[in-house]
Design a protein around this motif. Structure first.
Motif, PDB file in Angstrom:
ATOM      1  N   ALA A  14      45.085  40.697  13.276  1.00  0.00           N
ATOM      2  CA  ALA A  14      44.404  40.033  14.488  1.00  0.00           C
ATOM      3  C   ALA A  14      44.035  40.986  15.582  1.00  0.00           C
ATOM      4  O   ALA A  14      42.891  40.829  16.147  1.00  0.00           O
ATOM      5  CB  ALA A  14      45.458  38.794  14.942  1.00  0.00           C
ATOM      6  N   ASN A  17      41.182  42.872  14.753  1.00  0.00           N
ATOM      7  CA  ASN A  17      39.825  42.124  14.608  1.00  0.00           C
ATOM      8  C   ASN A  17      39.464  41.819  16.178  1.00  0.00           C
ATOM      9  O   ASN A  17      38.211  41.963  16.406  1.00  0.00           O
ATOM     10  CB  ASN A  17      40.274  40.777  14.067  1.00  0.00           C
ATOM     11  N   TYR A  18      40.118  41.699  17.126  1.00  0.00           N
ATOM     12  CA  TYR A  18      39.837  41.168  18.542  1.00  0.00           C
ATOM     13  C   TYR A  18      39.893  42.449  19.606  1.00  0.00           C
ATOM     14  O   TYR A  18      39.464  42.089  20.446  1.00  0.00           O
ATOM     15  CB  TYR A  18      40.608  39.823  18.854  1.00  0.00           C
ATOM     16  N   LYS A  19      40.730  43.339  19.180  1.00  0.00           N
ATOM     17  CA  LYS A  19      40.824  44.369  19.967  1.00  0.00           C
ATOM     18  C   LYS A  19      41.478  44.173  21.457  1.00  0.00           C
ATOM     19  O   LYS A  19      41.250  45.032  22.271  1.00  0.00           O
ATOM     20  CB  LYS A  19      39.320  45.020  20.372  1.00  0.00           C
ATOM     21  N   GLN A  20      41.969  43.138  21.494  1.00  0.00           N
ATOM     22  CA  GLN A  20      42.952  42.589  22.675  1.00  0.00           C
ATOM     23  C   GLN A  20      44.029  41.847  22.318  1.00  0.00           C
ATOM     24  O   GLN A  20      44.002  40.921  21.418  1.00  0.00           O
ATOM     25  CB  GLN A  20      42.066  41.609  23.823  1.00  0.00           C
ATOM     26  N   ILE A  23      43.836  38.009  23.261  1.00  0.00           N
ATOM     27  CA  ILE A  23      42.836  37.177  22.328  1.00  0.00           C
ATOM     28  C   ILE A  23      43.705  36.944  20.937  1.00  0.00           C
ATOM     29  O   ILE A  23      43.717  35.845  20.305  1.00  0.00           O
ATOM     30  CB  ILE A  23      41.627  37.659  22.364  1.00  0.00           C
ATOM     31  N   ALA A  24      44.331  38.108  20.381  1.00  0.00           N
ATOM     32  CA  ALA A  24      44.956  38.084  19.169  1.00  0.00           C
ATOM     33  C   ALA A  24      45.994  37.151  19.257  1.00  0.00           C
ATOM     34  O   ALA A  24      46.212  36.336  18.219  1.00  0.00           O
ATOM     35  CB  ALA A  24      45.399  39.421  18.662  1.00  0.00           C
ATOM     36  N   LYS A  27      44.975  33.538  18.876  1.00  0.00           N
ATOM     37  CA  LYS A  27      44.544  33.159  17.443  1.00  0.00           C
ATOM     38  C   LYS A  27      45.495  33.120  16.565  1.00  0.00           C
ATOM     39  O   LYS A  27      45.373  32.313  15.565  1.00  0.00           O
ATOM     40  CB  LYS A  27      43.399  34.400  17.065  1.00  0.00           C
ATOM     41  N   GLN A 141      36.105  41.510   8.164  1.00  0.00           N
ATOM     42  CA  GLN A 141      37.551  41.492   8.803  1.00  0.00           C
ATOM     43  C   GLN A 141      38.204  40.358   8.302  1.00  0.00           C
ATOM     44  O   GLN A 141      39.389  39.907   8.749  1.00  0.00           O
ATOM     45  CB  GLN A 141      37.097  41.454  10.414  1.00  0.00           C
ATOM     46  N   VAL A 143      37.615  37.209   9.148  1.00  0.00           N
ATOM     47  CA  VAL A 143      37.641  36.006  10.207  1.00  0.00           C
ATOM     48  C   VAL A 143      36.888  35.050   9.408  1.00  0.00           C
ATOM     49  O   VAL A 143      37.185  33.771   9.888  1.00  0.00           O
ATOM     50  CB  VAL A 143      36.873  36.710  11.202  1.00  0.00           C
TER      51      VAL A 143
END
Length: 315
Positions: A14, A17-20, A23-24, A27, A141, A143
C-alpha cells in the motif's frame, strides 16, 4: 518470510502504491500510527530500509522495491487459495475493481453492467475511469483487478483477452467535404478541420496513426480546444464545422437525425480492438470470465467478428 505476516506485506504494498503513509493507512482501514509501526517493525526484522521517508512523496529503496514486488506475488498467491475453493464449489461471489478508458466508459458500461449484476448478484463490482497509461500502472501495482481498454498494449506481465472490435467512423459537419463523399478511404483524411481528443487518450493516437499524421499537426480549426470527451468533440463539429472520428459504440447511441453525419470507410474497415486485460498474477479468473461474457453479450453481434476489418494500432 523472516517473521513477516501477511498484514505487514499488505501495508508495504500500500505504501509503495500510494507513496504516503496517511493514504496507505486509509486504504488498509487502519490508523496511520499502526501502519507506520508495522512497517518500522518489518524494517527492523529484516535489518533493511524499505522506504526513504526523507523524500516526498515517499521513495521505495532499491532493496525495498525487490521486497515489495515479492510481497505482491505472495499476496496474490494467498488470495488464489480462496479462489481455488470458490471455483471448485461453483460459487460466483466476490468483488471486482475494473478500470476503463474514457472513450469506452459512457458507451459500454450502460450496455453490460445491468446484465452482469442480474446474472451475478453476489459479485460487488466497481469501475474507475482512467487513461490507458494510468490503467497499466494500476494493474501492475494490483490496484485494479482488470481493465477494459484498447489493445494491443505489448506490455510485460499483462495478459490481453480481446472482447470485440469497433468500427472507426467519420463524423462530419454537413458542410465538410467528407460529408459529401459516398465511399470513404483512409487516404482522404487530412488535418484540415480535424478535431481530436487531447493527448494521453489512445483513440487520439489511433486517429493519428490511421490518418498518418504527426502530433504537431496544424489545422484550420476556428480555435484551439482540448477535451477528453468524444461527445464534446462531436458537438464542436456540429457548432464549428470540420470533422472527427468516432468509435462504433459512440456512434451507435447518436440521435437518429445525427446518423446522417456518420460516414463509414470502405471494406476492410479500420477497427479498434477492445480487450479485457489483467496482470499475470490475476487470481479472480472465474469472475473475469463472467464479466467478459456479459460484455460480449451486450455489444452488437457484428462487433465480435475480427475478420470484417483491420485493427488500427495506437502505440
Amino acid at each position: 518470510m523472516l517473521g513477516l505476516n501477511l498484514q505487514q506485506l499488505e501495508y508495504l504494498v500500500a505504501v509503495d502504491n500510494y507513496k504516503q503513509f496517511t493514504i496507505a493507512a486509509e486504504k488498509c482501514f487502519v490508523t496511520q500510527p499502526t501502519l507506520s509501526m508495522q512497517i518500522k517493525k518489518a524494517e527492523e526484522q529484516l535489518d533493511i530500509v524499505i522506504f526513504d521517508r526523507t523524500k516526498q512523496p515517499i521513495l521505495t529503496t532499491p532493496v525495498g522495491q525487490k521486497l515489495v514486488d515479492q510481497a505482491r506475488v505472495v499476496i496474490n498467491e494467498y488470495n488464489r487459495l480462496e479462489e481455488i475453493v470458490r471455483e471448485e464449489s461453483g460459487r460466483i461471489e466476490g468483488s471486482l475493481t475494473i478500470g476503463i478508458i474514457p472513450s469506452l466508459a459512457p458507451y459500454l458500461l450502460p450496455l453490460f453492467v445491468g446484465h452482469f449484476k442480474k446474472h451475478n448478484p453476489l459479485v460487488n463490482i466497481s469501475f474507475k475511469e482512467m487513461i490507458t497509461e494510468e490503467l497499466v500502472k494500476a494493474l501492475k501495482q494490483d490496484v485494479l483487478d482488470a481493465a477494459i481498454l484498447v489493445t494491443p498494449l505489448e506490455e510485460n506481465d499483462i495478459i490481453e483477452q480481446p472482447l470485440f472490435y469497433e468500427d472507426v467512423l467519420i463524423y462530419a459537419h454537413p458542410n465538410h467535404s467528407l460529408h459529401k463523399v459516398d465511399v470513404l478511404t483512409v487516404d482522404m483524411l487530412t488535418p484540415s478541420g480535424l478535431w481530436l481528443l487531447d493527448e494521453g487518450h489512445c483513440f487520439r493516437s489511433q486517429v493519428l496513426n490511421l490518418c498518418e499524421l504527426q502530433e504537431n499537426l496544424s489545422s484550420d480549426l476556428p480555435l484551439h480546444f482540448e477535451s477528453g470527451s468524444l461527445d464534446t468533440i462531436r458537438k464542436m463539429v456540429d457548432a464549428e464545422g470540420g470533422y472527427t472520428l468516432l468509435p462504433g459504440l459512440a456512434a451507435e447511441e447518436l440521435a437518429f437525425d445525427l446518423h446522417k453525419q456518420v460516414k463509414e470507410f470502405e471494406s476492410p474497415v479500420p477497427m479498434r480492438e477492445v480487450s479485457m486485460v489483467y496482470s499475470r498474477a490475476f487470481y479472480k479468473r472465474l469472475l473475469l470470465e463472467r464479466l467478459a461474457d456479459s460484455v460480449k453479450a451486450s455489444v452488437p453481434e457484428e462487433m465480435l467478428d475480427k475478420e470484417r476489418g483491420h485493427v488500427v494500432e495506437w502505440k
